[in-house]
Design an enzyme around this catalytic site. Sequence first.
Site, mmCIF file in Angstrom:
data_model
loop_
_atom_site.group_PDB
_atom_site.id
_atom_site.type_symbol
_atom_site.label_atom_id
_atom_site.label_comp_id
_atom_site.label_asym_id
_atom_site.label_seq_id
_atom_site.Cartn_x
_atom_site.Cartn_y
_atom_site.Cartn_z
ATOM 1 N N CYS A 80 -2.207 2.139 7.991
ATOM 2 C CA CYS A 80 -1.371 1.108 7.361
ATOM 3 C C CYS A 80 -1.956 -0.280 7.413
ATOM 4 C CB CYS A 80 0.006 1.002 8.005
ATOM 5 S SG CYS A 80 0.355 2.153 9.258
ATOM 6 N N GLU A 89 0.814 -1.218 0.000
ATOM 7 C CA GLU A 89 0.000 0.000 0.000
ATOM 8 C C GLU A 89 0.843 1.261 0.000
ATOM 9 O OE1 GLU A 89 -2.701 -0.061 3.343
ATOM 10 O OE2 GLU A 89 -3.010 -2.202 3.056
ATOM 11 N N CYS A 112 -1.986 -2.802 14.920
ATOM 12 C CA CYS A 112 -1.704 -2.482 13.517
ATOM 13 C C CYS A 112 -2.274 -3.542 12.587
ATOM 14 C CB CYS A 112 -0.192 -2.373 13.316
ATOM 15 S SG CYS A 112 0.276 -2.015 11.614
ATOM 16 N N LEU A 146 7.108 4.685 19.767
ATOM 17 C CA LEU A 146 7.340 4.335 21.165
ATOM 18 C C LEU A 146 6.065 3.745 21.782
ATOM 19 C CD1 LEU A 146 9.648 4.477 23.230
ATOM 20 C CD2 LEU A 146 8.760 6.708 23.942
ATOM 21 N N CYS A 171 4.691 -7.661 7.513
ATOM 22 C CA CYS A 171 5.554 -7.159 8.585
ATOM 23 C C CYS A 171 5.710 -8.251 9.629
ATOM 24 C CB CYS A 171 4.913 -5.916 9.220
ATOM 25 S SG CYS A 171 5.990 -5.080 10.408
HETATM 26 N N1 SAH Z 1 7.232 -0.321 11.250
HETATM 27 C C1 SAH Z 1 7.390 1.089 11.298
HETATM 28 C C2 SAH Z 1 6.645 1.855 10.207
HETATM 29 C C3 SAH Z 1 5.256 1.415 9.848
HETATM 30 S S1 SAH Z 1 3.960 1.807 10.964
HETATM 31 C C4 SAH Z 1 7.034 1.602 12.682
HETATM 32 O O1 SAH Z 1 6.634 0.818 13.516
HETATM 33 O O2 SAH Z 1 7.204 2.792 12.928
HETATM 34 C C5 SAH Z 1 3.802 3.561 10.910
HETATM 35 C C6 SAH Z 1 3.233 4.157 12.171
HETATM 36 O O3 SAH Z 1 1.815 3.928 12.270
HETATM 37 C C7 SAH Z 1 3.830 3.586 13.432
HETATM 38 O O4 SAH Z 1 4.044 4.620 14.356
HETATM 39 C C8 SAH Z 1 2.739 2.658 13.895
HETATM 40 O O5 SAH Z 1 2.882 2.346 15.234
HETATM 41 C C9 SAH Z 1 1.504 3.460 13.556
HETATM 42 N N2 SAH Z 1 0.258 2.688 13.516
HETATM 43 C C10 SAH Z 1 0.051 1.451 13.035
HETATM 44 N N3 SAH Z 1 -1.224 1.078 13.185
HETATM 45 C C11 SAH Z 1 -1.859 2.115 13.765
HETATM 46 C C12 SAH Z 1 -3.203 2.325 14.193
HETATM 47 N N4 SAH Z 1 -4.148 1.389 14.054
HETATM 48 N N5 SAH Z 1 -3.491 3.532 14.754
HETATM 49 C C13 SAH Z 1 -2.526 4.480 14.893
HETATM 50 N N6 SAH Z 1 -1.259 4.329 14.527
HETATM 51 C C14 SAH Z 1 -0.917 3.153 13.974
#
Ligand code: SAH
Length: 346
Positions: free
Chosen positions: A336, A95, A122, A218, A115
């Site tokens: 995502c 995506e 997520c 974090l 992933c």
């Molecule tokens: N793996 C990397 C990048 C992809 S996720 C990472 O963990 O940073 C990109 C961002 O979206 C990350 O901060 C992740 O924690 C956040 N994210 C994923 N699913 C989410 C959701 N349902 N609501 C809010 N943020 C989310």
Amino acid sequence: MKKEMNLYLEEMPDEALLDYVTEKTGQKFRFNQLKRYLIQGVPAIDDMTSLPASLREQLKQDFKFGTVTVEKEYRSSIDDTVKFLFRLHDGNCIEGVLMKYLHGYSVCISSQAGCKMGCKFCASSDVRFSRDLTAYEMLRQVYLMQKTAGDRIGNIVVMGIGEPFDNYDNLILFLKTVHDPEGFNVGYRKITVSTCGIVPKIRQFAEENMPVNLSVSLHAPNDDIRKTVMPVANRWTVDEIIKACRYYVNKTGRRVTFEYALIEGVNSDKKQAYELVRLLKGLLCHVNLIPVNSIRQTAYSKPNPETVKTFQNIIMNAKIPVSVRRELGSDIQAACGQLRKTEMRE
Ligand code: SAH
């Protein structure tokens, strides 16, 4: 003459490719044309329209190519966000998101098909990991979204599906190539890489001498809470992450952004806000609060706006820069992994 067959065109060493092109066409300059197309992320050999048709046919016969095509495009009816489902040559789906801001276009790209990190909130975690993307498959996402935008892409965030630091070498090649003046020519300062906190890679990234923005997901101020939502917290502690970030800041002079998804009943209480302040005090950083996007009926939900405001104020009053992420494309599942999940299930 079929020896090339099993090689990807984009992975051919320059010298071999120059020899090949010169042999087939008798024109050395075709090599530079071809090279530029690759750097520019052209998503299929047929799109290399300045090359003679005969050479294109020959290339298609002799090489593999990591084609990327747009499978579906969803346009938000409330803002200018466009979400893309891309199809890769091996059938995989990834995506990307195109966003329009006042200052121009921004794209969010995927770094892996699936992933391994398994974050509980997520959507990418709901479908199995398939494979790493090549640097060119990342470039090709930018190319296709720029084509839809009809204007140059000013900002890139590597925040789509996948953990970029789990695909480190391809990520670095992507960053260098997308920055190339012959390619997209996007400044390093206009690019953001987001990681769930792979500690050794944060340190390695600090040595790359690339002024790219670093975002660290974090989501919790301590290990106990972090372990309940992020399995990667069993591998590296919050303390180790903060130490690595301190190293990064000292080495590069650049601030780190901490992503913090606010989840009702998990990490959004005042207590956690004060704990976060204690953790980050004195570190050159920025906190980005994201009211969590619910991806399943049963699972996590965002706190109410007052709770978000209270959390934000505690951080702000401690003089730590803080923002609440603006939601774009909420009507088109722009978070995502949501599209890949639906598509791969079908
Ligand atoms: N793996 C990397 C990048 C992809 S996720 C990472 O963990 O940073 C990109 C961002 O979206 C990350 O901060 C992740 O924690 C956040 N994210 C994923 N699913 C989410 C959701 N349902 N609501 C809010 N943020 C989310």
